[in-house]
Write an enzyme that holds these catalytic residues in place. Structure first.
Site, PDB file in Angstrom:
ATOM      1  CB  VAL A   7       5.143  23.357 -12.251  1.00 15.95           C
ATOM      2  CG1 VAL A   7       5.371  22.157 -11.354  1.00 15.95           C
ATOM      3  CG2 VAL A   7       3.850  24.056 -11.876  1.00 15.95           C
ATOM      4  CD  GLU A  64      -5.703  -0.591   0.190  1.00 20.51           C
ATOM      5  OE1 GLU A  64      -6.247  -0.349  -0.890  1.00 20.51           O
ATOM      6  OE2 GLU A  64      -4.847   0.155   0.693  1.00 20.51           O
ATOM      7  CE  LYS A 123     -18.523   3.753  -4.712  1.00 27.70           C
ATOM      8  NZ  LYS A 123     -18.117   2.415  -4.399  1.00 27.70           N
ATOM      9  N   GLY A 134      -2.455   6.981   5.074  1.00 24.87           N
ATOM     10  CA  GLY A 134      -3.112   8.152   5.655  1.00 24.87           C
ATOM     11  C   GLY A 134      -3.197   9.284   4.646  1.00 24.87           C
ATOM     12  CE  LYS A 143       1.121  -0.580  -0.116  1.00 30.39           C
ATOM     13  NZ  LYS A 143       0.672  -0.404   1.270  1.00 30.39           N
ATOM     14  CG  ASP A 161      -1.727  -2.989   0.592  1.00 29.53           C
ATOM     15  OD1 ASP A 161      -2.301  -2.327  -0.286  1.00 29.53           O
ATOM     16  OD2 ASP A 161      -0.815  -2.525   1.307  1.00 29.53           O
ATOM     17  CB  ILE A 179       8.720   6.193   2.050  1.00 33.64           C
ATOM     18  CG1 ILE A 179       8.272   6.031   3.503  1.00 33.64           C
ATOM     19  CG2 ILE A 179      10.235   6.098   1.927  1.00 33.64           C
ATOM     20  CD1 ILE A 179       8.632   4.674   4.113  1.00 33.64           C
ATOM     21  N   GLY A 203       3.248   4.747   1.079  1.00 31.54           N
ATOM     22  CA  GLY A 203       2.609   6.071   1.081  1.00 31.54           C
ATOM     23  C   GLY A 203       3.520   7.285   0.956  1.00 31.54           C
ATOM     24  CB  VAL A 234       5.432   1.188  -3.002  1.00 28.57           C
ATOM     25  CG1 VAL A 234       6.229   0.337  -2.017  1.00 28.57           C
ATOM     26  CG2 VAL A 234       5.010   0.362  -4.194  1.00 28.57           C
TER      27      VAL A 234
HETATM   28  N1  LIG Z   1      -5.680   5.380   2.259  1.00 31.07           N
HETATM   29  C1  LIG Z   1      -4.350   5.300   2.220  1.00 31.07           C
HETATM   30  O1  LIG Z   1      -3.658   5.558   3.229  1.00 31.07           O
HETATM   31  C2  LIG Z   1      -3.670   4.929   0.967  1.00 31.07           C
HETATM   32  C3  LIG Z   1      -4.379   4.587  -0.167  1.00 31.07           C
HETATM   33  N2  LIG Z   1      -3.710   4.259  -1.316  1.00 31.07           N
HETATM   34  C4  LIG Z   1      -4.471   3.948  -2.513  1.00 31.07           C
HETATM   35  O2  LIG Z   1      -5.154   5.112  -2.937  1.00 31.07           O
HETATM   36  C5  LIG Z   1      -6.377   4.779  -3.563  1.00 31.07           C
HETATM   37  C6  LIG Z   1      -7.520   5.507  -2.867  1.00 31.07           C
HETATM   38  O3  LIG Z   1      -7.561   5.119  -1.511  1.00 31.07           O
HETATM   39  P1  LIG Z   1      -8.505   5.872  -0.467  1.00 31.07           P
HETATM   40  O4  LIG Z   1      -8.471   7.322  -0.695  1.00 31.07           O
HETATM   41  O5  LIG Z   1      -8.117   5.340   0.852  1.00 31.07           O
HETATM   42  O6  LIG Z   1      -9.938   5.300  -0.877  1.00 31.07           O
HETATM   43  P2  LIG Z   1     -11.368   5.805  -0.415  1.00 31.07           P
HETATM   44  O7  LIG Z   1     -12.246   4.605  -0.398  1.00 31.07           O
HETATM   45  O8  LIG Z   1     -11.266   6.634   0.802  1.00 31.07           O
HETATM   46  O9  LIG Z   1     -11.821   6.774  -1.622  1.00 31.07           O
HETATM   47  C7  LIG Z   1     -12.182   6.306  -2.879  1.00 31.07           C
HETATM   48  C8  LIG Z   1     -12.818   7.454  -3.644  1.00 31.07           C
HETATM   49  O10 LIG Z   1     -13.062   7.042  -4.969  1.00 31.07           O
HETATM   50  C9  LIG Z   1     -14.460   7.221  -5.300  1.00 31.07           C
HETATM   51  N3  LIG Z   1     -14.842   6.045  -6.077  1.00 31.07           N
HETATM   52  C10 LIG Z   1     -14.597   4.742  -5.823  1.00 31.07           C
HETATM   53  N4  LIG Z   1     -15.094   3.972  -6.796  1.00 31.07           N
HETATM   54  C11 LIG Z   1     -15.656   4.800  -7.692  1.00 31.07           C
HETATM   55  C12 LIG Z   1     -16.336   4.590  -8.927  1.00 31.07           C
HETATM   56  N5  LIG Z   1     -16.540   3.375  -9.422  1.00 31.07           N
HETATM   57  N6  LIG Z   1     -16.767   5.687  -9.593  1.00 31.07           N
HETATM   58  C13 LIG Z   1     -16.581   6.923  -9.112  1.00 31.07           C
HETATM   59  N7  LIG Z   1     -15.930   7.181  -7.947  1.00 31.07           N
HETATM   60  C14 LIG Z   1     -15.486   6.122  -7.261  1.00 31.07           C
HETATM   61  C15 LIG Z   1     -15.194   7.290  -3.981  1.00 31.07           C
HETATM   62  O11 LIG Z   1     -16.366   8.078  -4.149  1.00 31.07           O
HETATM   63  P3  LIG Z   1     -17.340   8.467  -2.919  1.00 31.07           P
HETATM   64  O12 LIG Z   1     -16.514   9.381  -2.050  1.00 31.07           O
HETATM   65  O13 LIG Z   1     -18.469   9.160  -3.550  1.00 31.07           O
HETATM   66  O14 LIG Z   1     -17.675   7.183  -2.258  1.00 31.07           O
HETATM   67  C16 LIG Z   1     -14.138   7.938  -3.088  1.00 31.07           C
HETATM   68  O15 LIG Z   1     -14.220   9.336  -3.187  1.00 31.07           O
HETATM   69  C17 LIG Z   1      -6.459   3.254  -3.512  1.00 31.07           C
HETATM   70  O16 LIG Z   1      -5.907   2.734  -4.698  1.00 31.07           O
HETATM   71  C18 LIG Z   1      -5.557   2.894  -2.324  1.00 31.07           C
HETATM   72  O17 LIG Z   1      -5.029   1.609  -2.403  1.00 31.07           O
HETATM   73  C19 LIG Z   1      -2.341   4.272  -1.408  1.00 31.07           C
HETATM   74  C20 LIG Z   1      -1.594   4.599  -0.321  1.00 31.07           C
HETATM   75  C21 LIG Z   1      -2.208   4.920   0.964  1.00 31.07           C
HETATM   76  N1  LIG Z   2      -3.912  -0.038   3.194  1.00 33.49           N
HETATM   77  C1  LIG Z   2      -2.605   0.419   2.901  1.00 33.49           C
HETATM   78  C2  LIG Z   2      -2.657   1.851   2.475  1.00 33.49           C
HETATM   79  C3  LIG Z   2      -1.416   2.275   1.837  1.00 33.49           C
HETATM   80  O1  LIG Z   2      -0.953   1.740   0.849  1.00 33.49           O
HETATM   81  C4  LIG Z   2      -1.720   0.303   4.138  1.00 33.49           C
HETATM   82  O2  LIG Z   2      -2.268   0.071   5.222  1.00 33.49           O
HETATM   83  O3  LIG Z   2      -0.506   0.400   4.007  1.00 33.49           O
HETATM   84 NA    NA Z   3       6.132   5.956  -1.971  1.00 28.52          NA
END
Ligand SMILES: NC(=O)C1=CN([C@@H]2O[C@H](COP(=O)(O)OP(=O)(O)OC[C@H]3O[C@@H](n4cnc5c(N)ncnc54)[C@H](OP(=O)(O)O)[C@@H]3O)[C@@H](O)[C@H]2O)C=CC1
Ligand SMILES: N[C@@H](CC=O)C(=O)O
Ligand code: NA
Length: 428
Positions: free
Chosen positions: A33, A190, A45, A302, A205, A201, A136, A134, A132
């Site tokens: 970049v 989730e 949080k 993941g 997607k 979910d 891919i 993860g 959608v």
């Molecule tokens: N996990 C997966 O494999 C995938 C997830 N996603 C999407 O990615 C996003 C994140 O997922 P994931 O990482 O698994 O979620 P997690 O629950 O592991 O992490 C969420 C994070 O957001 C913070 N958080 C949540 N709510 C608040 C709030 N109101 N104010 C401030 N901080 C907040 C939490 O803080 P704290 O750590 O302090 O609790 C935490 O750090 C979601 O939209 C999910 O659908 C998409 C593809 C794959």
């Molecule tokens: N919970 C979702 C996370 C990625 O989007 C899944 O299992 O596919």
């Molecule tokens: Na993708």
């Protein structure tokens, strides 16, 4: 060189991966970049929570405005999930002229239109590749790779958690609850895993993929959804015996200008490439009028796979910043949405009936199919040595959803049928 400054909303599974990649791949990223990429602030949080990446204490905040209203921050990466307050943060960030990268399919499926309109108004980018499948790059593929084609069918295994559960149930005979716990511990599920197992979910997607593939504004409520929580071990065993694997498929089809989108457990023939997609892997099969059959495969959930897509979006946003072309990717669906009726939705069916084992039962049942013009591929009756009843396994040829609904209604009133034990769509 002046660094590009990023505000990260969330430091959970995906956020942690984003920090690892931005730090670990910094040389490559900055070469691509033309500036260093710095994570400036991270919203969490709970400030006291132990983190699995080392982050200077002063970088963490519990106040979203430290990011959203921070004039130093160029790009907001949202990986906190949920609808509110997340939507409000994204809208405010756009209002402030910040670009957004998000992994949030809940938000994009429900409010994508409004968010993209704001992005366009403010000449900002909103990229959502990780939302959608993860790891891919399927959104980029549909938007760019297939921009020249007319997509007719998209079939996706787009939920890693349910594919992980079904694979373990099928290959190891594992129990549903125990594998769900494992998927949660691995960070696939989730925060409320109901949306994984009940198909929501995947439906979100598929609404996003169908909107991009068919250029029509497909909403979540347009997707007919059934999850995996009612699948019995016995159903998976039946599927295997007949040469199928049980998969939660999202199926979006377009014929002429009419479309249908469903998410449902489906028996997929073992000869179909989707049958071999196991564990947390996802796959999206895309059929285009000109290109024919294609399939995209990779990890669907993941920490690191998902973060790969998030950071790739970040790179794309920064490249656009350098070229001064942000805010131009926001495509507006230009085709009127026309949904197929039940008469136009056609597929093969597997039905397992629990019936009285006496003369004439089979004839009565086949008569019902004939009445609604459903033709049968195979019918197998197996007596049950432990009681006087029998089970009948039926596979139909392609039949309309309207006819099948009439068949099931008729079965409800047929005395010889004790119950419809299972019914699944069959693909391949
Ligand atoms: N996990 C997966 O494999 C995938 C997830 N996603 C999407 O990615 C996003 C994140 O997922 P994931 O990482 O698994 O979620 P997690 O629950 O592991 O992490 C969420 C994070 O957001 C913070 N958080 C949540 N709510 C608040 C709030 N109101 N104010 C401030 N901080 C907040 C939490 O803080 P704290 O750590 O302090 O609790 C935490 O750090 C979601 O939209 C999910 O659908 C998409 C593809 C794959
Ligand atoms: N919970 C979702 C996370 C990625 O989007 C899944 O299992 O596919
Ligand atoms: Na993708």
């Amino acid at each position: 060189m002046k660094p590009i400054k990023v505000g990260l909303l969330g430091l959970g599974t995906v956020g942690t991966g984003v920090v690892r990649i931005v730090e670990g791949h910094q040389d490559d990223l900055s070469s691509q970049v033309g500036s260093p990429i710095r994570i400036e602030k991270v919203l969490v949080k709970d400030l006291q929570k132990a983190r699995s990446v080392s982050i200077p204490e002063e970088m963490l905040t519990e106040e979203a405005c430290d990011i959203i209203h921070n004039p130093d921050i160029d790009v907001v990466v949202e990986v906190m999930g949920g609808i509110e307050p997340t939507k409000q943060y994204i809208m405010e960030a756009l209002e402030q002229g910040k670009h957004v990268v998000t992994a949030n399919k809940d938000l994009m499926a429900l409010h994508g239109r409004e968010i993209m309109a704001k992005a366009k108004e403010k000449r900002c980018d909103v990229f959502y590749e990780a939302s959608v499948a993860g790891g891919i790059p399927i959104i980029r593929t549909l938007m760019e790779g297939f921009s020249s084609d007319r997509i007719k069918k998209i079939i996706g295994i787009v939920n890693g958690t349910t594919n992980f559960i079904l694979t373990k149930m099928s290959q190891e005979g594992a129990g549903y609850e125990e594998v769900l716990k494992e998927a949660q511990a691995l960070g696939y599920a989730e925060s409320d895993p109901t949306s994984d197992v009940e198909g929501l979910d995947a439906a979100r997607k598929m609404a996003i993929l169908a909107t991009l593939g068919f250029h029509s504004d497909v909403a979540l409520e347009d997707v007919d959804v059934r999850g995996i929580s009612q699948i019995k071990k016995e159903d998976i065993a039946f599927a295997k015996r007949l040469g199928y694997e049980m998969k939660l498929l999202g199926i979006a089809e377009r014929q002429d200008d009419q479309i249908s989108v469903v998410v449902q457990p489906t028996m997929v023939s073992t000869s179909h490439p989707l049958a071999a997609v196991n564990g947390v892997f996802n796959a999206v099969y895309v059929y285009g009028e000109a290109v024919g059959e294609t399939m995209f495969y990779g990890p669907g959930a993941g920490e690191m796979p998902t973060a790969t897509s998030v950071v790739a979006d970040l790179v794309a946003v920064i490249k656009n910043m350098k070229l001064g072309v942000n805010g131009q990717r926001a495509l507006t669906p230009y085709k009127e949405k026309k949904l197929k009726t039940d008469d136009q939705i056609v597929y093969k069916n597997f039905i397992l009936l629990h019936v009285e084992d006496k003369a004439g039962v089979l004839a009565q049942i086949t008569q019902v199919f004939a009445e609604y013009e459903v033709s049968l591929d195979s019918v197998v009756q197996q007596p049950n040595p432990h009681n006087p009843d029998a089970e009948i396994i039926i596979i139909t040829h392609q039949a309309s959803q309207a006819s099948m609904k009439k068949v099931y209604k008729h079965f409800d009133n047929l005395d010889v049928i004790k119950s419809i034990k299972s019914a699944y769509r069959v693909e391949g």
